[in-house]
Enzyme design. Structure first.
Site, mmCIF file in Angstrom:
data_model
loop_
_atom_site.group_PDB
_atom_site.id
_atom_site.type_symbol
_atom_site.label_atom_id
_atom_site.label_comp_id
_atom_site.label_asym_id
_atom_site.label_seq_id
_atom_site.Cartn_x
_atom_site.Cartn_y
_atom_site.Cartn_z
ATOM 1 N N ARG A 1 12.052 -36.433 -20.076
ATOM 2 C CA ARG A 1 11.058 -37.406 -19.621
ATOM 3 C C ARG A 1 9.690 -37.144 -20.244
ATOM 4 N NH1 ARG A 1 12.042 -37.047 -13.109
ATOM 5 N NH2 ARG A 1 13.923 -38.333 -13.043
ATOM 6 N N GLU B 1 -9.054 -37.016 -15.226
ATOM 7 C CA GLU B 1 -9.251 -38.177 -14.342
ATOM 8 C C GLU B 1 -10.292 -39.153 -14.893
ATOM 9 O OE1 GLU B 1 -10.588 -36.689 -10.538
ATOM 10 O OE2 GLU B 1 -12.413 -35.829 -11.373
ATOM 11 N N ILE C 1 -5.352 -29.158 -5.322
ATOM 12 C CA ILE C 1 -4.649 -27.888 -5.591
ATOM 13 C C ILE C 1 -5.421 -27.091 -6.636
ATOM 14 C CG2 ILE C 1 -2.555 -26.971 -6.710
ATOM 15 C CD1 ILE C 1 -1.037 -28.549 -4.860
ATOM 16 N N GLN C 2 -6.051 -27.824 -7.559
ATOM 17 C CA GLN C 2 -6.753 -27.148 -8.661
ATOM 18 C C GLN C 2 -7.904 -26.283 -8.182
ATOM 19 O OE1 GLN C 2 -6.949 -30.256 -12.204
ATOM 20 N NE2 GLN C 2 -6.791 -31.217 -10.209
ATOM 21 N N THR D 1 -26.270 -30.817 -5.467
ATOM 22 C CA THR D 1 -26.967 -29.839 -4.623
ATOM 23 C C THR D 1 -28.217 -29.312 -5.319
ATOM 24 O OG1 THR D 1 -24.854 -29.197 -3.671
ATOM 25 C CG2 THR D 1 -26.652 -27.627 -3.408
ATOM 26 N N GLY E 1 -18.619 -29.916 -3.506
ATOM 27 C CA GLY E 1 -17.196 -29.601 -3.327
ATOM 28 C C GLY E 1 -16.957 -28.100 -3.258
ATOM 29 N N GLY F 1 -12.037 -33.058 -12.991
ATOM 30 C CA GLY F 1 -13.009 -32.793 -14.055
ATOM 31 C C GLY F 1 -14.133 -33.803 -14.119
ATOM 32 N N ASP G 1 -24.442 -30.229 -9.635
ATOM 33 C CA ASP G 1 -25.568 -31.083 -10.009
ATOM 34 C C ASP G 1 -26.237 -31.729 -8.791
ATOM 35 O OD1 ASP G 1 -26.850 -32.230 -12.521
ATOM 36 O OD2 ASP G 1 -26.465 -34.027 -11.343
ATOM 37 N N ILE H 1 -15.988 -26.604 -10.622
ATOM 38 C CA ILE H 1 -14.731 -26.402 -11.351
ATOM 39 C C ILE H 1 -14.706 -27.263 -12.615
ATOM 40 C CG2 ILE H 1 -13.340 -25.829 -9.310
ATOM 41 C CD1 ILE H 1 -12.078 -28.744 -9.764
ATOM 42 N N ASP H 2 -15.635 -28.229 -12.697
ATOM 43 C CA ASP H 2 -15.608 -29.164 -13.827
ATOM 44 C C ASP H 2 -16.231 -28.569 -15.094
ATOM 45 O OD1 ASP H 2 -14.616 -30.928 -11.932
ATOM 46 O OD2 ASP H 2 -16.595 -31.792 -11.512
HETATM 47 O O1 F6P Z 1 -16.635 -31.784 -8.875
HETATM 48 C C1 F6P Z 1 -15.454 -31.180 -8.431
HETATM 49 C C2 F6P Z 1 -14.402 -32.209 -8.141
HETATM 50 O O2 F6P Z 1 -13.224 -31.529 -7.716
HETATM 51 C C3 F6P Z 1 -14.108 -33.167 -9.278
HETATM 52 O O3 F6P Z 1 -13.313 -32.595 -10.289
HETATM 53 C C4 F6P Z 1 -13.452 -34.306 -8.534
HETATM 54 O O4 F6P Z 1 -13.611 -35.503 -9.244
HETATM 55 C C5 F6P Z 1 -14.230 -34.340 -7.258
HETATM 56 O O5 F6P Z 1 -14.803 -33.059 -7.084
HETATM 57 C C6 F6P Z 1 -13.412 -34.695 -6.048
HETATM 58 O O6 F6P Z 1 -14.258 -34.771 -4.956
HETATM 59 P P1 F6P Z 1 -13.759 -34.848 -3.448
HETATM 60 O O7 F6P Z 1 -13.192 -33.528 -3.077
HETATM 61 O O8 F6P Z 1 -14.997 -35.175 -2.691
HETATM 62 O O9 F6P Z 1 -12.734 -35.932 -3.389
#
Ligand code: F6P
Length: 365
Positions: A179, A239, A290-291, A122, A16, A187, A120, A143-144
């Site tokens: 709310r 997630e 977005i993250q 790659t 990613g 993650g 991991d 990013i995780d």
């Molecule tokens: O490993 C980074 C990550 O953004 C995870 O946090 C997320 O679960 C996953 O990649 C999403 O992958 P993709 O962009 O292939 O949907």
């Protein structure tokens, strides 16, 4: 050992995209050329570029002005494992070993070494190519923040900042409408992103994979806030969070990907359940990509630059099979083998969890 006098090295970004990738590429190119006189070949779209022989020469001018850019100028792919390359044949996905093509193109391009920037998936592929005689230095990216053998990876700080900014904004509606707002972060199987953003954004409930939650406790803690006069709550959910005795929510399975399972959807499920149990109007927001978008933070730019420098120093020293890492503020290197295949999860004795609990933040346990 890498030939000490490496004349040309390749660099690729796999998996990613992640803020800071371009800062690493820039540092690799500048350090290689300016400090060692080594030429750099950029490989397009991760290992796919090696399978398909798509590469470009990178000079100082090519990496000018990319420090602040998100994403990767080289492109990336998370579906190109050369040892198990999935191709759609009719309706079925069929896997082929195309690793020989990678080796053929690596040699044809005159590469003496390869810098693989990735997570991991790659780096596991990189490890397998070590046994085929390729010379590789790894640079950890995610990013995780779930890669072992390094305290932190670039991209994480930016993702935390992006998620925190979103949580800050979500407070507006939560407060005005009284709310519950459920914010789902990325993650994967680790809770780092939700924990950091939840803490930084003032979340009231933080749910992470490492601590399975009990929905009744989540509802209890939200009601308790109402009893204390707090008419809104922010729930930050990773997630990968799951209820006690339950499973993570899988959004889809991406055939041919290093990590085929894509998580997602727990936030929406949870919002419905919280509304049902508490009677308080509840909304879910999935932060998604977005993250990992946009310009890297100063912290990530510096970390990525240091990782890029170090990868080239290791190459120039003749190291092979090592991954750059950072312990405290000290750069180090570890065998790629030791870093892959085991996730770095939030330890249950993490001082961050203790800090959050001292504030009264609920983990639903
Ligand atoms: O490993 C980074 C990550 O953004 C995870 O946090 C997320 O679960 C996953 O990649 C999403 O992958 P993709 O962009 O292939 O949907």
């Amino acid at each position: 050992m890498v030939e000490k006098n490496a004349r040309r090295i390749g660099v690729l970004t796999g998996g990613g995209d992640c803020p800071g990738l371009n800062a690493v590429i820039r540092a690799v190119v500048k350090t290689a050329i300016n400090q060692y006189g080594i030429e750099v070949t950029g490989i397009n779209d991760g290992f796919l570029g090696l399978i398909e022989d798509r590469m470009v020469s990178l000079g100082n001018d090519d990496v000018s002005n990319i420090l602040t850019l998100g994403g990767t100028i080289l492109g990336t792919s998370n579906r190109a494992n050369p040892f198990s390359y999935a191709v759609k044949e009719g309706e079925a996905w069929v896997r082929h070993d195309v690793s020989a093509k990678v080796i053929e193109h690596y040699k044809k391009r005159g590469l003496d070494g390869l810098i693989c920037i990735g997570g991991d998936g790659t780096l596991s592929v990189a490890r397998d190519f070590l046994q085929r005689g390729l010379q590789i230095i790894g640079v950890p990216k995610t990013i995780d923040n779930d890669l072992s053998e390094t305290d932190v990876t670039f991209g994480f700080d930016t993702a935390v900042a992006n998620a925190t900014d979103a949580i800050d904004k979500i407070h507006t509606t939560a407060q005005s409408h009284h709310r519950v707002m459920v914010v789902e972060t990325m993650g994967r199987y680790a809770g780092w992103l939700a924990l950091y953003a939840g803490l930084a954004g003032g979340g009231d409930v933080i749910l992470i994979p490492e601590i399975p939650y009990d929905l009744k406790n989540v509802a209890r803690d939200i009601r308790e806030r109402v009893r204390r006069g707090k008419r809104f709550s922010i729930v930050v959910v990773a997630e990968g969070a799951k209820p006690v005795g339950g499973d993570m929510v899988v959004k889809k399975v991406v055939e041919g990907s290093f990590e085929p399972v894509r998580l997602g959807g727990v936030g929406i499920k949870l919002a419905d359940e919280i509304e049902e149990l508490t009677g308080i109007e509840t909304r879910a927001i999935v932060l998604g990509h977005i993250q990992r978008g946009g310009s890297p933070t100063a912290f990530d730019r510096i970390l990525a630059t240091r990782f890029g420098n170090e990868a080239v120093h290791l190459m120039a020293k003749g190291e092979n099979g090592m991954m750059v890492s950072i312990k405290g503020d000290i750069l180090a290197s570890v065998p790629i083998e030791n870093a892959v295949g085991k996730l770095k999860l939030v330890p249950l004795n993490s001082p961050l969890l203790a800090s959050a609990r001292s504030l009264g933040i609920s983990f639903g346990d």
